[in-house]
Design a protein around this motif. Structure first.
Motif, PDB file in Angstrom:
ATOM      1  N   THR A 281       0.810  -1.223   0.000  1.00 22.57           N
ATOM      2  CA  THR A 281       0.000   0.000   0.000  1.00 22.57           C
ATOM      3  C   THR A 281       0.845   1.276   0.000  1.00 22.57           C
ATOM      4  OG1 THR A 281      -0.201  -0.141   2.401  1.00 22.57           O
ATOM      5  CG2 THR A 281      -2.000  -1.092   1.065  1.00 22.57           C
ATOM      6  N   GLY A 282       2.147   1.153  -0.150  1.00 23.39           N
ATOM      7  CA  GLY A 282       2.986   2.331  -0.367  1.00 23.39           C
ATOM      8  C   GLY A 282       2.899   2.807  -1.811  1.00 23.39           C
ATOM      9  N   PHE A 283       2.432   1.926  -2.702  1.00 19.32           N
ATOM     10  CA  PHE A 283       2.185   2.211  -4.128  1.00 19.32           C
ATOM     11  C   PHE A 283       3.413   2.790  -4.832  1.00 19.32           C
ATOM     12  CE2 PHE A 283      -1.920   2.801  -1.908  1.00 19.32           C
ATOM     13  CZ  PHE A 283      -2.563   1.691  -2.412  1.00 19.32           C
ATOM     14  N   ARG A 284       4.598   2.232  -4.508  1.00 23.49           N
ATOM     15  CA  ARG A 284       5.826   2.702  -5.153  1.00 23.49           C
ATOM     16  C   ARG A 284       6.386   1.693  -6.151  1.00 23.49           C
ATOM     17  NH1 ARG A 284       6.316   4.942   0.021  1.00 23.49           N
ATOM     18  NH2 ARG A 284       6.536   7.198  -0.033  1.00 23.49           N
ATOM     19  N   GLN A 285       6.137   0.416  -5.914  1.00 28.75           N
ATOM     20  CA  GLN A 285       6.705  -0.624  -6.769  1.00 28.75           C
ATOM     21  C   GLN A 285       5.599  -1.554  -7.245  1.00 28.75           C
ATOM     22  OE1 GLN A 285       9.739  -2.942  -4.828  1.00 28.75           O
ATOM     23  NE2 GLN A 285       9.825  -4.446  -6.474  1.00 28.75           N
ATOM     24  N   LEU A 286       5.563  -1.737  -8.556  1.00 25.32           N
ATOM     25  CA  LEU A 286       4.575  -2.641  -9.142  1.00 25.32           C
ATOM     26  C   LEU A 286       4.951  -4.090  -8.842  1.00 25.32           C
ATOM     27  CD1 LEU A 286       4.293  -0.853 -12.564  1.00 25.32           C
ATOM     28  CD2 LEU A 286       2.444  -1.045 -10.905  1.00 25.32           C
ATOM     29  N   VAL A 287       3.953  -4.979  -8.853  1.00 25.39           N
ATOM     30  CA  VAL A 287       4.237  -6.395  -8.667  1.00 25.39           C
ATOM     31  C   VAL A 287       5.120  -6.862  -9.819  1.00 25.39           C
ATOM     32  CG1 VAL A 287       2.146  -6.881  -7.348  1.00 25.39           C
ATOM     33  CG2 VAL A 287       2.129  -7.162  -9.826  1.00 25.39           C
ATOM     34  N   GLU A 288       5.903  -7.879  -9.569  1.00 28.40           N
ATOM     35  CA  GLU A 288       6.839  -8.379 -10.569  1.00 28.40           C
ATOM     36  C   GLU A 288       6.112  -8.726 -11.863  1.00 28.40           C
ATOM     37  OE1 GLU A 288       9.966 -12.042 -11.145  1.00 28.40           O
ATOM     38  OE2 GLU A 288       9.612 -11.287  -9.114  1.00 28.40           O
ATOM     39  N   GLY A 289       6.663  -8.246 -12.959  1.00 30.18           N
ATOM     40  CA  GLY A 289       6.102  -8.524 -14.281  1.00 30.18           C
ATOM     41  C   GLY A 289       4.992  -7.574 -14.701  1.00 30.18           C
ATOM     42  N   ALA A 290       4.526  -6.729 -13.806  1.00 36.64           N
ATOM     43  CA  ALA A 290       3.435  -5.797 -14.142  1.00 36.64           C
ATOM     44  C   ALA A 290       3.998  -4.488 -14.677  1.00 36.64           C
ATOM     45  CB  ALA A 290       2.569  -5.528 -12.918  1.00 36.64           C
ATOM     46  N   GLN A 291       3.217  -3.839 -15.513  1.00 34.89           N
ATOM     47  CA  GLN A 291       3.557  -2.510 -16.006  1.00 34.89           C
ATOM     48  C   GLN A 291       2.470  -1.548 -15.577  1.00 34.89           C
ATOM     49  OE1 GLN A 291       4.042  -2.650 -20.244  1.00 34.89           O
ATOM     50  NE2 GLN A 291       6.157  -3.329 -20.098  1.00 34.89           N
ATOM     51  N   GLU A 292       2.859  -0.306 -15.351  1.00 35.67           N
ATOM     52  CA  GLU A 292       1.883   0.707 -14.984  1.00 35.67           C
ATOM     53  C   GLU A 292       0.946   0.940 -16.171  1.00 35.67           C
ATOM     54  OE1 GLU A 292       2.586   4.202 -11.947  1.00 35.67           O
ATOM     55  OE2 GLU A 292       3.415   4.692 -13.907  1.00 35.67           O
ATOM     56  N   GLU A 293      -0.337   0.951 -15.897  1.00 32.97           N
ATOM     57  CA  GLU A 293      -1.327   1.203 -16.954  1.00 32.97           C
ATOM     58  C   GLU A 293      -1.479   2.701 -17.166  1.00 32.97           C
ATOM     59  OE1 GLU A 293      -5.107  -0.930 -16.727  1.00 32.97           O
ATOM     60  OE2 GLU A 293      -4.207  -2.127 -15.114  1.00 32.97           O
ATOM     61  N   ARG A 294      -1.601   3.081 -18.432  1.00 33.71           N
ATOM     62  CA  ARG A 294      -1.869   4.483 -18.791  1.00 33.71           C
ATOM     63  C   ARG A 294      -3.153   4.499 -19.609  1.00 33.71           C
ATOM     64  NH1 ARG A 294       2.351   8.333 -18.644  1.00 33.71           N
ATOM     65  NH2 ARG A 294       1.425   9.386 -20.413  1.00 33.71           N
ATOM     66  N   ILE A 295      -4.168   5.135 -19.081  1.00 32.84           N
ATOM     67  CA  ILE A 295      -5.458   5.225 -19.765  1.00 32.84           C
ATOM     68  C   ILE A 295      -5.634   6.685 -20.173  1.00 32.84           C
ATOM     69  CG2 ILE A 295      -7.935   4.837 -19.570  1.00 32.84           C
ATOM     70  CD1 ILE A 295      -7.204   3.006 -17.083  1.00 32.84           C
ATOM     71  N   GLY A 296      -5.874   6.908 -21.451  1.00 32.30           N
ATOM     72  CA  GLY A 296      -6.039   8.282 -21.915  1.00 32.30           C
ATOM     73  C   GLY A 296      -5.212   8.519 -23.158  1.00 32.30           C
ATOM     74  N   PRO A 297      -4.999   9.749 -23.526  1.00 30.99           N
ATOM     75  CA  PRO A 297      -5.245  10.961 -22.755  1.00 30.99           C
ATOM     76  C   PRO A 297      -6.684  11.452 -22.869  1.00 30.99           C
ATOM     77  CG  PRO A 297      -4.231  11.556 -24.832  1.00 30.99           C
ATOM     78  CD  PRO A 297      -4.317  10.037 -24.798  1.00 30.99           C
ATOM     79  N   PHE A 298      -7.057  12.320 -21.915  1.00 30.34           N
ATOM     80  CA  PHE A 298      -8.379  12.941 -21.878  1.00 30.34           C
ATOM     81  C   PHE A 298      -8.201  14.449 -21.949  1.00 30.34           C
ATOM     82  CE2 PHE A 298      -8.547   8.945 -19.591  1.00 30.34           C
ATOM     83  CZ  PHE A 298      -9.614   8.314 -20.203  1.00 30.34           C
ATOM     84  N   ASP A 299      -9.128  15.122 -22.600  1.00 32.54           N
ATOM     85  CA  ASP A 299      -9.044  16.574 -22.761  1.00 32.54           C
ATOM     86  C   ASP A 299      -9.485  17.339 -21.520  1.00 32.54           C
ATOM     87  OD1 ASP A 299      -8.091  16.356 -25.352  1.00 32.54           O
ATOM     88  OD2 ASP A 299     -10.101  16.350 -26.217  1.00 32.54           O
ATOM     89  N   THR A 300     -10.298  16.721 -20.682  1.00 32.51           N
ATOM     90  CA  THR A 300     -10.777  17.418 -19.486  1.00 32.51           C
ATOM     91  C   THR A 300     -10.552  16.553 -18.252  1.00 32.51           C
ATOM     92  OG1 THR A 300     -13.022  16.536 -19.559  1.00 32.51           O
ATOM     93  CG2 THR A 300     -12.597  18.577 -20.811  1.00 32.51           C
ATOM     94  N   TYR A 301     -10.444  17.222 -17.130  1.00 27.47           N
ATOM     95  CA  TYR A 301     -10.301  16.500 -15.871  1.00 27.47           C
ATOM     96  C   TYR A 301     -11.542  15.640 -15.620  1.00 27.47           C
ATOM     97  CZ  TYR A 301      -9.899  15.379 -10.975  1.00 27.47           C
ATOM     98  OH  TYR A 301      -9.838  14.687  -9.795  1.00 27.47           O
ATOM     99  N   GLU A 302     -12.701  16.163 -15.962  1.00 28.56           N
ATOM    100  CA  GLU A 302     -13.952  15.440 -15.708  1.00 28.56           C
ATOM    101  C   GLU A 302     -13.992  14.094 -16.432  1.00 28.56           C
ATOM    102  OE1 GLU A 302     -14.253  19.489 -14.534  1.00 28.56           O
ATOM    103  OE2 GLU A 302     -13.769  18.715 -16.520  1.00 28.56           O
ATOM    104  N   THR A 303     -13.564  14.064 -17.679  1.00 27.43           N
ATOM    105  CA  THR A 303     -13.577  12.784 -18.398  1.00 27.43           C
ATOM    106  C   THR A 303     -12.514  11.838 -17.845  1.00 27.43           C
ATOM    107  OG1 THR A 303     -12.189  13.713 -20.159  1.00 27.43           O
ATOM    108  CG2 THR A 303     -14.565  13.694 -20.546  1.00 27.43           C
ATOM    109  N   ALA A 304     -11.368  12.373 -17.442  1.00 26.63           N
ATOM    110  CA  ALA A 304     -10.339  11.534 -16.825  1.00 26.63           C
ATOM    111  C   ALA A 304     -10.835  11.001 -15.485  1.00 26.63           C
ATOM    112  CB  ALA A 304      -9.051  12.330 -16.635  1.00 26.63           C
ATOM    113  N   HIS A 305     -11.527  11.842 -14.735  1.00 25.63           N
ATOM    114  CA  HIS A 305     -12.058  11.415 -13.434  1.00 25.63           C
ATOM    115  C   HIS A 305     -13.070  10.275 -13.610  1.00 25.63           C
ATOM    116  CE1 HIS A 305     -14.549  11.669  -9.759  1.00 25.63           C
ATOM    117  NE2 HIS A 305     -13.375  11.883  -9.193  1.00 25.63           N
ATOM    118  N   ALA A 306     -13.886  10.372 -14.642  1.00 30.89           N
ATOM    119  CA  ALA A 306     -14.856   9.299 -14.911  1.00 30.89           C
ATOM    120  C   ALA A 306     -14.121   7.994 -15.237  1.00 30.89           C
ATOM    121  CB  ALA A 306     -15.785   9.695 -16.056  1.00 30.89           C
ATOM    122  N   ALA A 307     -13.042   8.076 -16.009  1.00 28.94           N
ATOM    123  CA  ALA A 307     -12.252   6.880 -16.330  1.00 28.94           C
ATOM    124  C   ALA A 307     -11.558   6.350 -15.076  1.00 28.94           C
ATOM    125  CB  ALA A 307     -11.232   7.202 -17.420  1.00 28.94           C
ATOM    126  N   TRP A 308     -11.085   7.265 -14.222  1.00 27.92           N
ATOM    127  CA  TRP A 308     -10.464   6.858 -12.955  1.00 27.92           C
ATOM    128  C   TRP A 308     -11.471   6.093 -12.094  1.00 27.92           C
ATOM    129  CZ3 TRP A 308     -12.186   8.522  -8.166  1.00 27.92           C
ATOM    130  CH2 TRP A 308     -11.456   8.036  -7.073  1.00 27.92           C
TER     131      TRP A 308
END
Length: 131
Positions: free
Chosen positions: A81-108
């Motif tokens: 829960t320190g959220f600093r290191q991904l589990v082995e073999g995992a990659q950070e997901e990137r969803i987007g890009p979004f033009d507005t914070y509101e649409t990104a927040h909905a995706a979040w």
């Protein structure tokens, strides 16, 4: 290049400030890198001519390149829960890009709710400025 600022003005024929007195030109002082620097120069010119109502100086911004904000939802499955290191073999997901914070927040929300039962999965909204 960021915005630049100019102090523009002079001695005008009347208080409509549409044309300068014959034999003079409108002054362009600058450029200044910040509004505060331009304001200091404007104050000096304005106070030096305060007793003549036909003098006028103003600050004009010369806009730099347009900066656009866009938003990403970033996250994944972390080792703790320190959220600093991904589990082995995992990659950070990137969803987007979004033009507005509101649409990104909905995706979040969608990503966060889909992993709500795992305390080591986390997503966040990240803002990016692009020129």
């Amino acid at each position: 290049m960021p915005s630049r600022y100019w102090v523009v003005g002079g001695h005008y024929t009347d208080t409509a400030f549409t044309s300068v007195v014959a034999g003079t030109e409108e002054e362009h002082i600058g450029p200044f890198a910040s509004y505060d620097e331009a304001k200091a120069a404007w104050q000096a010119k304005a106070w030096a001519t305060v007793d003549n109502c036909n003098f006028r100086f103003r600050i004009i911004e010369e806009a730099g390149p347009k900066r656009v904000k866009r938003y990403w939802v970033i996250g994944g499955d972390y080792v703790d829960t320190g959220f600093r290191q991904l589990v082995e073999g995992a990659q950070e997901e990137r969803i987007g890009p979004f033009d507005t914070y509101e649409t990104a927040h909905a995706a979040w929300q969608k990503a966060a709710w889909s992993t709500v039962d795992s305390c080591t999965k986390r997503f966040r909204v990240v803002e990016e400025t692009v020129v």
